[in-house]
Design a protein around this motif. Structure first.
Motif, PDB file in Angstrom:
ATOM      1  N   VAL A 109      25.113  52.746 -26.050  1.00 14.18           N
ATOM      2  CA  VAL A 109      24.198  51.790 -26.550  1.00 14.18           C
ATOM      3  C   VAL A 109      24.079  50.930 -25.289  1.00 14.18           C
ATOM      4  CG1 VAL A 109      23.262  49.940 -27.853  1.00 14.18           C
ATOM      5  CG2 VAL A 109      24.577  52.000 -28.677  1.00 14.18           C
ATOM      6  N   VAL A 110      24.945  50.503 -24.654  1.00 14.69           N
ATOM      7  CA  VAL A 110      24.993  49.663 -23.629  1.00 14.69           C
ATOM      8  C   VAL A 110      24.217  50.013 -22.370  1.00 14.69           C
ATOM      9  CG1 VAL A 110      26.271  48.534 -21.767  1.00 14.69           C
ATOM     10  CG2 VAL A 110      27.009  48.282 -24.131  1.00 14.69           C
ATOM     11  N   GLN A 111      24.439  51.594 -22.147  1.00 20.57           N
ATOM     12  CA  GLN A 111      23.728  52.055 -20.945  1.00 20.57           C
ATOM     13  C   GLN A 111      22.338  52.535 -21.257  1.00 20.57           C
ATOM     14  OE1 GLN A 111      25.056  53.074 -17.969  1.00 20.57           O
ATOM     15  NE2 GLN A 111      26.871  52.042 -18.374  1.00 20.57           N
ATOM     16  N   ASN A 112      21.986  52.859 -22.346  1.00 18.33           N
ATOM     17  CA  ASN A 112      20.870  53.006 -22.896  1.00 18.33           C
ATOM     18  C   ASN A 112      20.275  52.675 -24.224  1.00 18.33           C
ATOM     19  OD1 ASN A 112      17.862  53.809 -23.044  1.00 18.33           O
ATOM     20  ND2 ASN A 112      18.372  55.939 -22.908  1.00 18.33           N
ATOM     21  N   PRO A 113      19.655  51.424 -24.494  1.00 22.54           N
ATOM     22  CA  PRO A 113      19.634  50.732 -25.623  1.00 22.54           C
ATOM     23  C   PRO A 113      18.566  51.380 -26.428  1.00 22.54           C
ATOM     24  CG  PRO A 113      19.696  49.111 -24.135  1.00 22.54           C
ATOM     25  CD  PRO A 113      19.613  50.295 -23.393  1.00 22.54           C
ATOM     26  N   ASN A 114      17.605  52.463 -25.853  1.00 21.67           N
ATOM     27  CA  ASN A 114      16.609  53.300 -26.534  1.00 21.67           C
ATOM     28  C   ASN A 114      17.038  54.580 -26.934  1.00 21.67           C
ATOM     29  OD1 ASN A 114      14.855  51.233 -26.066  1.00 21.67           O
ATOM     30  ND2 ASN A 114      14.626  51.798 -24.014  1.00 21.67           N
ATOM     31  N   ASN A 115      18.576  54.970 -26.588  1.00 25.02           N
ATOM     32  CA  ASN A 115      18.922  56.191 -27.016  1.00 25.02           C
ATOM     33  C   ASN A 115      19.162  55.810 -28.558  1.00 25.02           C
ATOM     34  OD1 ASN A 115      19.912  58.714 -27.672  1.00 25.02           O
ATOM     35  ND2 ASN A 115      21.609  58.302 -25.936  1.00 25.02           N
ATOM     36  N   TYR A 116      18.408  56.674 -29.408  1.00 25.72           N
ATOM     37  CA  TYR A 116      18.564  56.723 -30.941  1.00 25.72           C
ATOM     38  C   TYR A 116      20.013  57.230 -31.279  1.00 25.72           C
ATOM     39  CZ  TYR A 116      17.820  61.309 -32.296  1.00 25.72           C
ATOM     40  OH  TYR A 116      17.876  62.810 -32.282  1.00 25.72           O
TER      41      TYR A 116
END
Length: 327
Positions: A109-116
């Protein structure tokens, strides 16, 4: 089977979903309170303790090493690292290393908050921690971020939470969405069946399950080859428990498949016995499901929930181990 993390098409023998039957706390006489501590009630001919395949364990451990090496690459983008963290977390979950799995999902999540995808698996973890609001928010975020709307397992996980918190209509609605993604899949039928049983009653749920099964049979669906239809037939009294286990024994030499089939069988039998009011037998089947150690299967996780619900119902102050039941 339902994979808890990486929703993969049910291993055609599983995975969290028949959905769980919650037993309310009823007043019990003192003679009843030790019921769950009595010796194992499952017939001995149905009791097996499969060992995880050493070959499979080695593959997963090697996969973690490979992914970790790839993660160290400076050329990886944040989006790529998010996927790597997610995949590493999925393997840790399969190995039963929950703390490490959570850590990896949070890093995803930290790396990509838009990864569901990490939100989808963190939701059930939050629920297990008693953070119902955070769990629902996490799954709602997964639904909103999944732009292609192509992952029905989000509805599965949210439906479970709705079910356990007593929101049976919402659970039924979510399970219907899950079911519609693959209407001839036996595990999805069972998920909907359990939600329907709580929301609309057992008679309606039985009629629904019969109708869906007969539709698949009439249309000669290829899905009928799915081993999970054994559970549908079991629930519809078209297959006996002896026949179910006779089929499982046929693949005893395949360590992985044997472990998977036993995990699933013990869970769905536990659910069936609970519906029949046979709490002690249900409890023992749930314990056997846990002993199969198929950590990545949703059935394994749900068996833990169900055991805990029964322990609360019978006011058992400590959990009973499988060793205590089978001594």
């Amino acid at each position: 089977m339902f994979k808890f993390i990486k929703p993969r098409a049910l291993i055609e023998a599983a995975g969290l979903l028949s959905i769980l039957t919650i037993s309310g706390c009823t007043s019990l006489s003192s003679s009843d309170t030790n019921l769950l501590e009595e010796p194992m009630s499952v017939p001995s001919k149905f009791i097996y303790f499969p060992n995880p395949s050493q070959e499979q364990l080695a593959k997963e451990q090697n996969a973690i090493t490979t992914l970790m090496v790839s993660l160290d690459s400076q050329a990886k983008s944040a989006q790529e690292k998010s996927e790597l963290f997610y995949n590493i977390g999925a393997i840790y979950d399969d190995l039963g290393l929950e703390t490490m799995a959570r850590f990896m999902y949070m890093n995803s999540v930290v790396q990509n908050p838009n990864n569901y995808r990490p939100y989808e698996v963190l939701g059930p973890y939050f629920y297990r921690d008693g953070k119902v609001g955070d769990a629902v928010d996490s799954l709602d975020a997964a639904l909103n971020l999944n732009k292609d709307k192509d992952d029905p397992y989000i509805y599965l996980h949210r439906g479970i939470i709705m079910y356990y918190t007593g929101h049976y209509k919402l659970a039924f609605d979510d399970m219907m969405e899950f079911y519609k993604a693959e209407p001839d899949d036996p595990y999805k039928m069972l998920c909907l069946y359990f939600a329907a049983e709580k929301y609309l009653g057992k008679d309606y749920a039985d009629e629904l399950l019969t109708s869906y099964y007969e539709d698949s049979y009439r249309l000669k669906s290829k899905a009928l080859d799915n081993w999970g239809f054994n559970f549908i037939k079991l629930y519809l009294n078209k297959l006996s428990e002896d026949e179910l286990f006779a089929d499982i024994i046929k693949i005893k030499n395949d360590e992985d498949l044997f472990q998977e089939h036993l995990c699933e069988a013990y869970y769905y039998l536990g659910q069936l016995k609970q519906l029949q009011g046979k709490d002690k037998l249900a409890y023992d089947y749930f314990k056997l499901c846990q002993s199969a150690k198929k950590f990545g299967f949703l059935e394994h996780r749900l068996a833990i929930y169900e055991s805990q619900q029964l322990e609360k119902k019978y006011k058992l102050k400590r959990a009973v181990s499988i060793d205590q039941l089978t001594d």
